[in-house]
Each structure stands twice: as C-alpha cells, then as structure tokens.
Design a protein around this motif. Structure first.
Motif, PDB file in Angstrom:
ATOM      1  N   VAL A  17       0.844  -1.215   0.000  1.00 53.51           N
ATOM      2  CA  VAL A  17       0.000   0.000   0.000  1.00 53.51           C
ATOM      3  C   VAL A  17       0.869   1.251   0.000  1.00 53.51           C
ATOM      4  CG1 VAL A  17      -1.619   1.330   1.384  1.00 53.51           C
ATOM      5  CG2 VAL A  17      -1.986  -1.108   1.048  1.00 53.51           C
ATOM      6  N   ILE A  18       1.958   1.240   0.772  1.00 50.60           N
ATOM      7  CA  ILE A  18       2.857   2.399   0.812  1.00 50.60           C
ATOM      8  C   ILE A  18       3.476   2.644  -0.561  1.00 50.60           C
ATOM      9  CG2 ILE A  18       5.020   3.266   1.771  1.00 50.60           C
ATOM     10  CD1 ILE A  18       4.295   1.906   4.392  1.00 50.60           C
ATOM     11  N   LEU A  19       3.943   1.578  -1.212  1.00 46.57           N
ATOM     12  CA  LEU A  19       4.530   1.734  -2.548  1.00 46.57           C
ATOM     13  C   LEU A  19       3.496   2.223  -3.548  1.00 46.57           C
ATOM     14  CD1 LEU A  19       6.820  -1.437  -2.819  1.00 46.57           C
ATOM     15  CD2 LEU A  19       7.525   0.940  -2.530  1.00 46.57           C
ATOM     16  N   LEU A  20       2.274   1.724  -3.450  1.00 46.74           N
ATOM     17  CA  LEU A  20       1.226   2.178  -4.358  1.00 46.74           C
ATOM     18  C   LEU A  20       0.914   3.653  -4.134  1.00 46.74           C
ATOM     19  CD1 LEU A  20      -0.795   1.381  -6.542  1.00 46.74           C
ATOM     20  CD2 LEU A  20      -2.397   0.745  -4.729  1.00 46.74           C
ATOM     21  N   ALA A  21       0.857   4.077  -2.865  1.00 44.73           N
ATOM     22  CA  ALA A  21       0.598   5.489  -2.565  1.00 44.73           C
ATOM     23  C   ALA A  21       1.749   6.362  -3.054  1.00 44.73           C
ATOM     24  CB  ALA A  21       0.395   5.672  -1.063  1.00 44.73           C
ATOM     25  N   MET A  22       2.986   5.912  -2.886  1.00 41.87           N
ATOM     26  CA  MET A  22       4.140   6.662  -3.391  1.00 41.87           C
ATOM     27  C   MET A  22       4.075   6.813  -4.904  1.00 41.87           C
ATOM     28  SD  MET A  22       7.450   5.285  -1.274  1.00 41.87           S
ATOM     29  CE  MET A  22       7.815   5.889   0.379  1.00 41.87           C
ATOM     30  N   SER A 125      14.384   8.291  -3.179  1.00 38.66           N
ATOM     31  CA  SER A 125      15.417   7.798  -2.267  1.00 38.66           C
ATOM     32  C   SER A 125      14.918   6.713  -1.315  1.00 38.66           C
ATOM     33  CB  SER A 125      15.991   8.961  -1.457  1.00 38.66           C
ATOM     34  OG  SER A 125      14.976   9.592  -0.691  1.00 38.66           O
ATOM     35  N   THR A 126      13.617   6.683  -1.029  1.00 36.76           N
ATOM     36  CA  THR A 126      13.105   5.732  -0.035  1.00 36.76           C
ATOM     37  C   THR A 126      12.361   4.540  -0.629  1.00 36.76           C
ATOM     38  OG1 THR A 126      11.073   7.036   0.216  1.00 36.76           O
ATOM     39  CG2 THR A 126      12.909   7.541   1.702  1.00 36.76           C
ATOM     40  N   ALA A 127      11.803   4.671  -1.819  1.00 37.66           N
ATOM     41  CA  ALA A 127      11.007   3.576  -2.392  1.00 37.66           C
ATOM     42  C   ALA A 127      11.807   2.280  -2.538  1.00 37.66           C
ATOM     43  CB  ALA A 127      10.428   4.002  -3.736  1.00 37.66           C
ATOM     44  N   PRO A 128      13.081   2.295  -3.008  1.00 40.01           N
ATOM     45  CA  PRO A 128      13.815   1.021  -3.085  1.00 40.01           C
ATOM     46  C   PRO A 128      13.965   0.336  -1.737  1.00 40.01           C
ATOM     47  CG  PRO A 128      14.921   2.714  -4.376  1.00 40.01           C
ATOM     48  CD  PRO A 128      13.869   3.409  -3.574  1.00 40.01           C
ATOM     49  N   PHE A 129      14.154   1.107  -0.680  1.00 38.61           N
ATOM     50  CA  PHE A 129      14.317   0.510   0.644  1.00 38.61           C
ATOM     51  C   PHE A 129      12.997  -0.028   1.184  1.00 38.61           C
ATOM     52  CE2 PHE A 129      17.737   3.631   0.231  1.00 38.61           C
ATOM     53  CZ  PHE A 129      18.829   2.817   0.476  1.00 38.61           C
ATOM     54  N   GLY A 171       9.561  -1.511  -5.794  1.00 35.96           N
ATOM     55  CA  GLY A 171      10.238  -0.346  -5.231  1.00 35.96           C
ATOM     56  C   GLY A 171      11.063   0.390  -6.269  1.00 35.96           C
ATOM     57  N   LEU A 172      11.772  -0.355  -7.120  1.00 39.15           N
ATOM     58  CA  LEU A 172      12.551   0.284  -8.181  1.00 39.15           C
ATOM     59  C   LEU A 172      11.649   0.941  -9.221  1.00 39.15           C
ATOM     60  CD1 LEU A 172      15.308  -2.438  -8.736  1.00 39.15           C
ATOM     61  CD2 LEU A 172      15.536  -0.255  -7.554  1.00 39.15           C
ATOM     62  N   ALA A 173      10.521   0.298  -9.531  1.00 42.78           N
ATOM     63  CA  ALA A 173       9.588   0.868 -10.508  1.00 42.78           C
ATOM     64  C   ALA A 173       8.988   2.173 -10.009  1.00 42.78           C
ATOM     65  CB  ALA A 173       8.486  -0.141 -10.821  1.00 42.78           C
ATOM     66  N   VAL A 174       8.832   2.306  -8.704  1.00 44.01           N
ATOM     67  CA  VAL A 174       8.324   3.559  -8.138  1.00 44.01           C
ATOM     68  C   VAL A 174       9.416   4.611  -8.080  1.00 44.01           C
ATOM     69  CG1 VAL A 174       7.350   4.614  -6.065  1.00 44.01           C
ATOM     70  CG2 VAL A 174       6.527   2.384  -6.820  1.00 44.01           C
ATOM     71  N   VAL A 179      13.060   9.750  -9.623  1.00 45.71           N
ATOM     72  CA  VAL A 179      14.428  10.284  -9.708  1.00 45.71           C
ATOM     73  C   VAL A 179      14.654  10.981 -11.042  1.00 45.71           C
ATOM     74  CG1 VAL A 179      16.865   9.638  -9.777  1.00 45.71           C
ATOM     75  CG2 VAL A 179      15.351   8.609  -8.082  1.00 45.71           C
ATOM     76  N   LEU A 180      14.223  10.351 -12.127  1.00 46.38           N
ATOM     77  CA  LEU A 180      14.393  10.971 -13.443  1.00 46.38           C
ATOM     78  C   LEU A 180      13.638  12.296 -13.534  1.00 46.38           C
ATOM     79  CD1 LEU A 180      14.079   7.845 -15.788  1.00 46.38           C
ATOM     80  CD2 LEU A 180      16.166   9.066 -15.137  1.00 46.38           C
ATOM     81  N   ALA A 181      12.410  12.315 -13.040  1.00 45.00           N
ATOM     82  CA  ALA A 181      11.626  13.553 -13.082  1.00 45.00           C
ATOM     83  C   ALA A 181      12.268  14.625 -12.221  1.00 45.00           C
ATOM     84  CB  ALA A 181      10.204  13.275 -12.617  1.00 45.00           C
ATOM     85  N   TYR A 182      12.776  14.259 -11.060  1.00 47.27           N
ATOM     86  CA  TYR A 182      13.423  15.232 -10.179  1.00 47.27           C
ATOM     87  C   TYR A 182      14.616  15.891 -10.871  1.00 47.27           C
ATOM     88  CZ  TYR A 182      16.047  17.103  -6.230  1.00 47.27           C
ATOM     89  OH  TYR A 182      16.756  17.924  -5.395  1.00 47.27           O
TER      90      TYR A 182
END
Length: 232
Positions: A17-22, A125-129, A171-174, A179-182
C-alpha cells in the motif's frame, strides 16, 4: 501488487500500500509539474519580451497579464507598484525598497516552481528501501512457512520467494520515474529561475534609474554650487 495486498500478511500488505501510494503521488506531481514547467518556460520568455517592448510600466503590466498564465513574471511587476507608504518598509531609499520587494516576490515565485520536488526526491530515495523491506519480510515469512511444513521442495520455495522479490522490483519501478523527473525538473527550474532573477535585476535597475530626480532648475543650481549670482 493487488495480489500481494489481498493475499499477503499485514506487513506485506502495508508495504504494498505504501509503494502504491508513493507511485500515485509521484505521478500526480510529475504530470502536474511537467505541464507547469512547459507553460512557464514559454510564458516567462514571452512576458519579459512584451514587458521590454512596452512604452510604460502600466501598459507593460496589462500586456504581461495576457501572457503570464502561471503568474511568474506578473508578481515581480506588481510588487514594485504596491509598496506601503508611511511604514518602515518605505523608510529607506528607493533602491533598498525595490531590492526587498523584488526579493520577496521572487522567493514566492520560486517556491511555486520548486513545489513537489521534495516529494519526488523522497520517493526516489526511499522507495527502493521500502520494497527491499517487503522482500526481506516476504522471504522470512516464506521460509517460516516452509519450515513449518517440514518438507522443502523447489516449488514450495520458488513461489513464495518469487512473490517476495516482486516487492524489490516494485520499489525500483516507483523510484526510477521519481528520480528521473526530479533531475529533469531541477534543470528546467534552474533555467527559469535564472531568467526570473535576471528580469528582477533589470527591473530594479530600470526603476531606480527612473526614480525621483531633481527638477532642471534645481539640478542647475546644484551644478553651480556656491558660485555667486551675477549682479543685475
């Protein structure tokens, strides 16, 4: 992701759920900022060009309103005409007053351009973790289930472990789009920021030069100084 939410345990479902919300939050910001910066880049160039082609500050302000859809240049112009009188803000000379009001207006405009960058940086920075946490917990949960069964076979290992590894991929897909957009948005914001800072500096110099000047007779007396007047 939906199967992990519905079939996993509490920790696995929470991570999913956290990854989906991110992902949803980052894509909303990405689409909004892409539209904002695309319009802003053209509006700033057109608005500044129209401003310098105008014959007066009043006509320039009217013309800029038609081009500045994101209201990035107009706040700089209006800040110079809305200075409060009879306050400490108006106690200094015209140069100090213009520097202060233009700085405040520029900060407000840049805050609008920077809005959402912190969210993209945080997600990137946090989604992969977060995904790695789901993977570790999923593998642990799968191994506990296998040990409880008392019999280890490849089919019993590959299924649960494979489902756990999906969390790392999620996590990597999120994180990657964020990162690219930033990075892309940061470069575009820097360009627009440089244009706005240059316009603010030129506007300040223009208004300082056009400030109150002594009348011709007063200026002539100042040039004469203490020279005595010729007798009649």
């Amino acid at each position: 992701m939906l199967s992990l939410i519905t079939q996993g345990d509490t920790v696995t479902a929470l991570v999913a759920v956290i990854l989906l919300a991110m992902s949803v939050a980052s894509w909303v910001v990405i689409l909004w900022k892409a539209r904002l910066l695309k319009r802003a880049a053209g509006d700033v160039a057109r608005s500044t060009a129209v401003f310098w082609q105008s014959v007066s500050l009043e006509s320039a302000q009217t013309k800029v309103e038609a081009f500045d859809r994101e209201k990035l240049v107009l706040p700089l112009i209006t800040s110079t005409t809305a200075r409060a009188q009879g306050t400490l803000a108006a106690a200094g000379d015209i140069s100090w007053q213009l520097t202060r009001v233009l700085r405040d207006a520029l900060h407000a405009v840049l805050y609008k351009l920077q809005y959402g960058q912190i969210l993209l940086a945080t997600v990137g920075s946090t989604a992969p973790f977060v995904g790695l946490l789901g993977t570790v917990w999923g593998i642990y949960h799968a191994l506990v289930g296998i040990s409880a069964a008392g019999q280890i076979t490849i089919d019993k290992v590959s299924g649960p472990v494979g489902e756990a590894l999906i969390m790392t991929a999620a996590g990597l897909a999120v994180a990657i789009p964020a990162v690219l957009a930033y990075n892309i948005f940061g470069r575009n914001i820097s360009r627009i920021e440089a244009d706005l800072e240059g316009f603010a500096y030129d506007l300040r110099e223009l208004l300082v030069a056009a400030g109150p000047n002594p009348k011709p007779a007063e200026r002539e007396r100042e040039q004469l100084g203490a020279r005595p007047e010729a007798p009649l």
